[in-house]
Design an enzyme around this catalytic site. Structure first.
Site, short mmCIF file in Angstrom:
data_model
loop_
_atom_site.label_atom_id
_atom_site.label_comp_id
_atom_site.label_asym_id
_atom_site.label_seq_id
_atom_site.Cartn_x
_atom_site.Cartn_y
_atom_site.Cartn_z
CG MET A 1 -1.78 -1.22 1.37
SD MET A 1 -2.96 -1.44 0.04
CE MET A 1 -2.26 -2.87 -0.78
CB CYS A 2 2.30 3.59 -1.39
SG CYS A 2 3.51 2.31 -1.02
#
Length: 324
Positions: A1-2
């Protein structure tokens, strides 16, 4: 995720930022790479990833990057002001290998652009000439998509879905998170009306990629014009913190991970800001103060040092070996 945030219309400087959200340390090292470095896009950590027609090149521009697992670049920018951010996308599919095109593994996808391109337009043209190939390290496949921007404020989001490259090119593409694919994220965003924000307006507050995308878009639209670089960087980092996942939060079971670090880039003035979530300090470095001539050593700094704070440009050390 980011998450990735781009602020390209503030009248002062082009500022971008991101969070790195991951279930373990990505072993980040701040790294300054000079011009004239020879790279082999078929090799990762000494292993042959691309067996035929490997992409090989010599870097035209110097860059400052954050490495990932020692095999590639997750984030960074070059001396011409091109910035790159590699984020997770589970739907990534680079397609079957086409040996007619030079192949490079996904860990060096972003570094190729920093080495050879000065603008988003140049970077996109460069990608037409190569094929990105899946790589796996530490038990993780590089199912990633890429956000790029330049000092002129241009932007692009690049994804590979069902073996096909999909590009969203234009300065309006400022926010990026993860799944679903970018076209679907844009459709979901249109269902929200953030044109007249108020104190009682409902705002998506979960840590999933869709809510983070919408929350970042909402706050990005509200930023006041900055008077200084300090204000501009603080604004972007504020949004990055808002969409971060608390360190140690128990979200792993549903595929969302805590934020390991946050970065901000001033692409106009070539400064890089870094914040490790397990450290109380923001550090930064000025690429313009490094010698980048061919033949000079790679310079590195381990950010996992609680004694680091403020301007760390002078604290980089010569690397024993180039990471890639």
């Amino acid at each position: 995720m980011c998450s990735r945030i781009l602020w390209n219309d503030n009248g002062l400087a082009v500022i971008s930022g991101r969070t790195m959200d991951w279930p373990e340390s990505t072993q980040p090292v701040l790294t300054v790479l000079p011009r004239g470095m020879k790279r082999d896009g078929g090799i990762a950590d000494g292993q042959v990833i691309v067996k035929d027609n490997q992409a090989r090149w010599t870097s035209k521009y110097g860059s400052m990057v954050t490495t990932v697992y020692g095999i590639g670049t997750a984030d960074g920018f070059n001396e011409r002001g091109l910035g790159v951010h590699m984020l997770y996308l589970s739907e990534t599919d680079f397609g079957p290998r086409n040996p007619a095109k030079p192949g490079l593994h996904a860990g060096l996808w972003s570094q190729l652009l920093l080495d050879k391109a000065a603008t988003v337009t140049e970077a996109l043209a460069l990608l037409d000439k190569v094929q990105v190939v899946m790589v796996e390290t530490n038990g993780h496949k590089a199912t990633v998509h890429l956000a790029i921007e330049d000092a002129n404020g241009d932007s692009a989001i690049i994804e590979f879905v069902n073996g096909k490259k999909v590009v969203h090119h234009g300065p309006e593409y400022r926010i990026m998170t993860n799944d679903p694919t970018y076209d679907q994220q844009l459709v979901l965003l249109k269902k929200q009306d953030f044109s007249k924000p108020s104190s009682d307006m409902p705002l998506p507050g979960n840590v999933n990629a869709t809510d983070r995308f919408q929350r970042a878009a909402y706050y990005a639209a509200m930023l006041p014009k900055p008077k200084t670089e300090r204000e501009a960087v603080a604004s972007v980092l504020a949004i990055a913190r808002n969409v971060s996942v608390p360190f140690g939060a128990p979200y792993k079971d549903f595929g969302t991970y805590n934020t390991e670090y946050r970065t901000a880039m001033n692409l106009t003035d070539k400064r890089y800001f870094f914040e490790l979530t397990t450290s109380p300090n923001v550090i930064w470095a000025d690429l313009r103060k490094f010698e980048l001539a061919p033949g000079l050593p790679v310079m590195v700094l381990d950010p996992d040092n609680i004694n680091l704070s403020g301007d760390v440009t002078g604290k980089f050390q010569k690397a024993a070996n180039a990471p890639f």
